[in-house]
Motif scaffolding. Structure first.
Motif, PDB file in Angstrom:
ATOM      1  N   ASP A  34       0.702  -1.159  -0.091  1.00  0.00           N
ATOM      2  CA  ASP A  34      -0.242  -0.013   0.130  1.00  0.00           C
ATOM      3  C   ASP A  34       0.964   1.183  -0.008  1.00  0.00           C
ATOM      4  N   LEU A  41       0.123  -6.246   0.281  1.00  0.00           N
ATOM      5  CA  LEU A  41      -1.230  -6.414  -0.665  1.00  0.00           C
ATOM      6  C   LEU A  41      -1.320  -7.747  -0.971  1.00  0.00           C
ATOM      7  N   THR A  43      -4.334 -10.329  -3.498  1.00  0.00           N
ATOM      8  CA  THR A  43      -5.257 -10.500  -4.157  1.00  0.00           C
ATOM      9  C   THR A  43      -6.303 -11.739  -4.178  1.00  0.00           C
ATOM     10  N   THR A  60      -7.979  -6.411  -4.946  1.00  0.00           N
ATOM     11  CA  THR A  60      -6.759  -6.223  -4.091  1.00  0.00           C
ATOM     12  C   THR A  60      -7.119  -5.745  -2.817  1.00  0.00           C
ATOM     13  N   ARG A 101     -10.408  -2.685  -5.442  1.00  0.00           N
ATOM     14  CA  ARG A 101      -9.678  -2.878  -4.250  1.00  0.00           C
ATOM     15  C   ARG A 101     -10.878  -2.754  -3.155  1.00  0.00           C
TER      16      ARG A 101
END
Length: 119
Positions: A34, A41, A43, A60, A101
């Motif tokens: 980040d 991060l 996924t 994400t 996100r």
């Protein structure tokens, strides 16, 4: 670019791919973090179903936002889900898409049946 909040209250979201680290540079294996907090991060893959239509999307999520108890095929919640359009030029080719996100991913329940079956 502008971010767009995604309203998920009328949608069913199912986990299709387990959380995995997001990679910033595939050649070096460097993890994405980040930009503000520096948190690694992750996924996840989900199918987003709303009004009879479905889309497979990658989302994400900060590593700390991954909840325990997630199971493939089960419903999940994505609080703070946003969509951000993007475009870039790679090897002379213009590319574009939408990046998703969320603040977290948590287990959820299937929506109640529309027939309103009593318990």
């Amino acid at each position: 670019m502008r971010t767009i909040r995604v309203e998920t209250t009328a949608a069913t979201i199912l986990l299709t791919e387990a959380p995995e680290p997001k990679v910033r540079d595939r050649q070096t294996g460097e993890r994405a973090t980040d930009a503000v907090s520096g948190e690694p991060l992750m996924t996840v893959g989900v199918v987003y179903i709303e009004e009879g239509e479905s889309s497979l999307i990658k989302v994400t999520i900060p590593e700390g936002g991954i909840s325990d108890g997630l199971a493939l095929g089960s419903p999940v919640s994505l609080p703070g889900l946003i969509a951000r359009p993007w475009e870039s030029v790679f090897n002379g080719q213009q590319r574009h898409g939408i990046a998703y996100r969320a603040a977290a991913i948590t287990p959820a329940a299937f929506p109640a049946a529309a027939t309103g079956a009593a318990a």
